[in-house]
Motif scaffolding. Structure first.
Motif, PDB file in Angstrom:
ATOM      1  N   SER A 197      -0.421  16.890  14.785  1.00  0.00           N
ATOM      2  CA  SER A 197       0.485  15.749  14.679  1.00  0.00           C
ATOM      3  C   SER A 197      -0.110  14.733  13.709  1.00  0.00           C
ATOM      4  CB  SER A 197       0.706  15.112  16.059  1.00  0.00           C
ATOM      5  OG  SER A 197      -0.521  14.649  16.595  1.00  0.00           O
ATOM      6  N   PRO A 198       0.665  13.782  13.210  1.00  0.00           N
ATOM      7  CA  PRO A 198       0.146  12.791  12.259  1.00  0.00           C
ATOM      8  C   PRO A 198      -1.101  12.089  12.796  1.00  0.00           C
ATOM      9  CG  PRO A 198       2.530  12.635  12.392  1.00  0.00           C
ATOM     10  CD  PRO A 198       2.102  13.603  13.472  1.00  0.00           C
ATOM     11  N   SER A 199      -2.074  11.893  11.906  1.00  0.00           N
ATOM     12  CA  SER A 199      -3.352  11.307  12.330  1.00  0.00           C
ATOM     13  C   SER A 199      -3.826  10.265  11.330  1.00  0.00           C
ATOM     14  CB  SER A 199      -4.415  12.403  12.483  1.00  0.00           C
ATOM     15  OG  SER A 199      -4.584  13.101  11.264  1.00  0.00           O
ATOM     16  N   GLN A 200      -4.780   9.446  11.754  1.00  0.00           N
ATOM     17  CA  GLN A 200      -5.386   8.420  10.915  1.00  0.00           C
ATOM     18  C   GLN A 200      -6.903   8.567  10.965  1.00  0.00           C
ATOM     19  OE1 GLN A 200      -3.512   4.883  12.722  1.00  0.00           O
ATOM     20  NE2 GLN A 200      -2.487   4.519  10.763  1.00  0.00           N
ATOM     21  N   VAL A 201      -7.556   8.225   9.845  1.00  0.00           N
ATOM     22  CA  VAL A 201      -9.007   8.345   9.727  1.00  0.00           C
ATOM     23  C   VAL A 201      -9.615   6.958   9.569  1.00  0.00           C
ATOM     24  CG1 VAL A 201     -10.921   9.320   8.403  1.00  0.00           C
ATOM     25  CG2 VAL A 201      -8.797  10.629   8.682  1.00  0.00           C
ATOM     26  N   TYR A 202     -10.673   6.679  10.334  1.00  0.00           N
ATOM     27  CA  TYR A 202     -11.389   5.406  10.274  1.00  0.00           C
ATOM     28  C   TYR A 202     -12.874   5.682  10.050  1.00  0.00           C
ATOM     29  CZ  TYR A 202      -7.150   3.822  12.680  1.00  0.00           C
ATOM     30  OH  TYR A 202      -5.844   3.579  13.036  1.00  0.00           O
ATOM     31  N   TRP A 203     -13.496   4.918   9.146  1.00  0.00           N
ATOM     32  CA  TRP A 203     -14.935   5.015   8.905  1.00  0.00           C
ATOM     33  C   TRP A 203     -15.602   3.683   9.237  1.00  0.00           C
ATOM     34  CZ3 TRP A 203     -18.374   8.806   7.494  1.00  0.00           C
ATOM     35  CH2 TRP A 203     -17.842  10.029   7.059  1.00  0.00           C
ATOM     36  N   PHE A 204     -16.812   3.764   9.821  1.00  0.00           N
ATOM     37  CA  PHE A 204     -17.631   2.587  10.076  1.00  0.00           C
ATOM     38  C   PHE A 204     -18.987   2.805   9.422  1.00  0.00           C
ATOM     39  CE2 PHE A 204     -14.455   2.704  13.350  1.00  0.00           C
ATOM     40  CZ  PHE A 204     -14.092   1.375  13.528  1.00  0.00           C
ATOM     41  N   ASP A 205     -19.514   1.754   8.773  1.00  0.00           N
ATOM     42  CA  ASP A 205     -20.764   1.893   8.024  1.00  0.00           C
ATOM     43  C   ASP A 205     -21.974   1.776   8.935  1.00  0.00           C
ATOM     44  OD1 ASP A 205     -21.159  -0.807   8.555  1.00  0.00           O
ATOM     45  OD2 ASP A 205     -20.553  -1.471   6.554  1.00  0.00           O
ATOM     46  N   GLY A 206     -23.176   1.738   8.320  1.00  0.00           N
ATOM     47  CA  GLY A 206     -24.421   1.692   9.077  1.00  0.00           C
ATOM     48  C   GLY A 206     -24.590   0.444   9.912  1.00  0.00           C
ATOM     49  N   ASP A 207     -23.843  -0.611   9.592  1.00  0.00           N
ATOM     50  CA  ASP A 207     -23.867  -1.841  10.386  1.00  0.00           C
ATOM     51  C   ASP A 207     -22.723  -1.892  11.388  1.00  0.00           C
ATOM     52  OD1 ASP A 207     -26.121  -2.850   9.047  1.00  0.00           O
ATOM     53  OD2 ASP A 207     -24.863  -3.589   7.393  1.00  0.00           O
ATOM     54  N   GLU A 208     -22.061  -0.734  11.590  1.00  0.00           N
ATOM     55  CA  GLU A 208     -20.932  -0.607  12.525  1.00  0.00           C
ATOM     56  C   GLU A 208     -19.758  -1.491  12.118  1.00  0.00           C
ATOM     57  OE1 GLU A 208     -22.302  -1.206  16.490  1.00  0.00           O
ATOM     58  OE2 GLU A 208     -23.635   0.527  16.467  1.00  0.00           O
ATOM     59  N   LYS A 209     -19.614  -1.736  10.817  1.00  0.00           N
ATOM     60  CA  LYS A 209     -18.486  -2.506  10.307  1.00  0.00           C
ATOM     61  C   LYS A 209     -17.471  -1.546   9.683  1.00  0.00           C
ATOM     62  CE  LYS A 209     -21.298  -6.581   9.231  1.00  0.00           C
ATOM     63  NZ  LYS A 209     -21.772  -7.494   8.161  1.00  0.00           N
ATOM     64  N   PRO A 210     -16.180  -1.818   9.819  1.00  0.00           N
ATOM     65  CA  PRO A 210     -15.163  -0.947   9.209  1.00  0.00           C
ATOM     66  C   PRO A 210     -15.349  -0.873   7.699  1.00  0.00           C
ATOM     67  CG  PRO A 210     -14.158  -2.477  10.771  1.00  0.00           C
ATOM     68  CD  PRO A 210     -15.573  -2.932  10.586  1.00  0.00           C
ATOM     69  N   VAL A 211     -15.246   0.331   7.164  1.00  0.00           N
ATOM     70  CA  VAL A 211     -15.391   0.523   5.721  1.00  0.00           C
ATOM     71  C   VAL A 211     -14.165   0.004   4.983  1.00  0.00           C
ATOM     72  CG1 VAL A 211     -15.518   2.296   3.916  1.00  0.00           C
ATOM     73  CG2 VAL A 211     -16.998   2.442   5.915  1.00  0.00           C
ATOM     74  N   PHE A 212     -13.015  -0.013   5.666  1.00  0.00           N
ATOM     75  CA  PHE A 212     -11.781  -0.487   5.044  1.00  0.00           C
ATOM     76  C   PHE A 212     -11.981  -1.893   4.469  1.00  0.00           C
ATOM     77  CE2 PHE A 212      -7.668  -2.675   5.165  1.00  0.00           C
ATOM     78  CZ  PHE A 212      -6.913  -1.808   4.396  1.00  0.00           C
ATOM     79  N   GLY A 213     -11.711  -2.038   3.182  1.00  0.00           N
ATOM     80  CA  GLY A 213     -11.876  -3.330   2.540  1.00  0.00           C
ATOM     81  C   GLY A 213     -13.203  -3.487   1.828  1.00  0.00           C
ATOM     82  N   ASN A 214     -14.154  -2.569   2.041  1.00  0.00           N
ATOM     83  CA  ASN A 214     -15.435  -2.629   1.351  1.00  0.00           C
ATOM     84  C   ASN A 214     -15.238  -2.202  -0.101  1.00  0.00           C
ATOM     85  OD1 ASN A 214     -18.068  -2.061   0.304  1.00  0.00           O
ATOM     86  ND2 ASN A 214     -18.835  -1.774   2.382  1.00  0.00           N
ATOM     87  N   PRO A 215     -15.526  -3.079  -1.078  1.00  0.00           N
ATOM     88  CA  PRO A 215     -15.260  -2.741  -2.484  1.00  0.00           C
ATOM     89  C   PRO A 215     -16.149  -1.623  -3.023  1.00  0.00           C
ATOM     90  CG  PRO A 215     -16.484  -4.805  -2.323  1.00  0.00           C
ATOM     91  CD  PRO A 215     -16.101  -4.425  -0.930  1.00  0.00           C
ATOM     92  N   ARG A 216     -17.261  -1.340  -2.341  1.00  0.00           N
ATOM     93  CA  ARG A 216     -18.180  -0.304  -2.826  1.00  0.00           C
ATOM     94  C   ARG A 216     -17.867   1.078  -2.253  1.00  0.00           C
ATOM     95  NH1 ARG A 216     -22.975  -0.280  -1.086  1.00  0.00           N
ATOM     96  NH2 ARG A 216     -23.524   1.225  -2.705  1.00  0.00           N
ATOM     97  N   MET A 217     -17.025   1.153  -1.238  1.00  0.00           N
ATOM     98  CA  MET A 217     -16.754   2.425  -0.581  1.00  0.00           C
ATOM     99  C   MET A 217     -15.254   2.660  -0.508  1.00  0.00           C
ATOM    100  SD  MET A 217     -19.529   2.162   2.543  1.00  0.00           S
ATOM    101  CE  MET A 217     -21.239   1.713   2.215  1.00  0.00           C
TER     102      MET A 217
END
Length: 268
Positions: A197-217
């Motif tokens: 079924s439709p799914s979404q992917v979320y990443w968190f960096d080494g500081d446990e912060k969401p990667v979404f919005g990080n200009p380097r990633m």
């Protein structure tokens, strides 16, 4: 199971212990000579880590598939450079899993432990699924023979239809457990997944912060995480979570940006 990080730490401790023993032996000889000879401590030799590939956790030799269920085959691979894994069915590439078989851009300085999973929803009795692990020009394979419950085609079709009617959470099918790569290079952290079924992917960096919005990633449409230029501060555990309406699956990748290529230290 012992992680790649633990193995590297253990290897370092062995090298340190060997160096100390060599040093103590030379010191003892010098004492016997009444210090007539100057203290000489041999310098350890360094050898570049040679390319290698090893399927550390192969899938089982045989596995049973029950109609209406999913069979999960796992293949754990260690390699330098970082390995890739592809799956074959009866010796042929699985076209329905193009995202799993996608070739990643591997940097020559990378060392990694990779987990790759094959999700089998339907198969004939005796079908063979093969994990093909590759690192550079080196390759290893491990196969599983699928045993199915006896039944006619109508029963098999009913079981397959029941499977897709049944809600199920996603399964992450490819990721690095640990990866080491040179600072300044670009790296791709895989997070491929299977979902009915439709799914979404979320990443968190080494500081446990969401990667979404990080200009380097950047999270790619495949779910993989792209880091264009590694910094020392990028070290840490990165987690990937895949969610759908019926649940979620999460994995962690330990990223170590190293300053130069790996070396094995040997003592005379």
């Amino acid at each position: 199971m012992i992680s790649l990080v633990s193995l590297l730490v253990a290897a370092a401790l062995v090298c340190l212990q060997s160096g100390y023993q060599a040093y103590a032996q030379i010191e003892g000889k010098n004492d016997l000579r009444d210090n007539l000879q100057p203290n000489i401590i041999p310098m350890p030799k360094k050898r570049a880590l040679r390319p290698f590939i090893n399927i550390a956790g192969p899938p089982p030799e045989s596995a049973r598939l029950i109609p209406g269920t999913l069979l999960e085959l796992s293949c754990e691979v260690i390699g330098f450079p970082a390995p890739t894994a592809q799956w074959l069915k009866n010796g042929e590439p699985l076209t329905e899993f193009d995202d799993v078989n996608e070739i990643m851009n591997i940097h020559p300085t990378s060392l990694a432990r990779l987990t790759s999973k094959m999700i089998v929803s339907s198969a004939a009795n005796g079908d063979v699924y093969t994990c093909v692990a590759t690192s550079g020009v080196k390759q290893q394979m491990a196969s599983t023979t699928v045993v199915t419950v006896a039944g006619n085609d109508e029963e098999s079709l009913f079981g397959l239809e029941a499977l897709f009617r049944k809600p199920s959470k996603p399964i992450i099918t490819e990721y690095y457990n640990e990866v080491f790569q040179e600072i300044g290079t670009s790296i791709l952290l895989p997070c491929k997944h299977f979902s009915t079924s439709p799914s979404q992917v979320y990443w968190f960096d080494g500081d446990e912060k969401p990667v979404f919005g990080n200009p380097r990633m950047r999270i790619l449409p495949t779910g993989d995480l792209l880091i264009p230029s590694l910094h020392w501060d990028d070290m840490g555990n990165y987690s990937c979570t895949v969610k759908n309406a019926y649940g979620k699956d999460t994995v962690e990748t330990f990223l170590y940006p190293n300053k130069k290529q790996f070396f094995l230290v040997t003592v005379n």
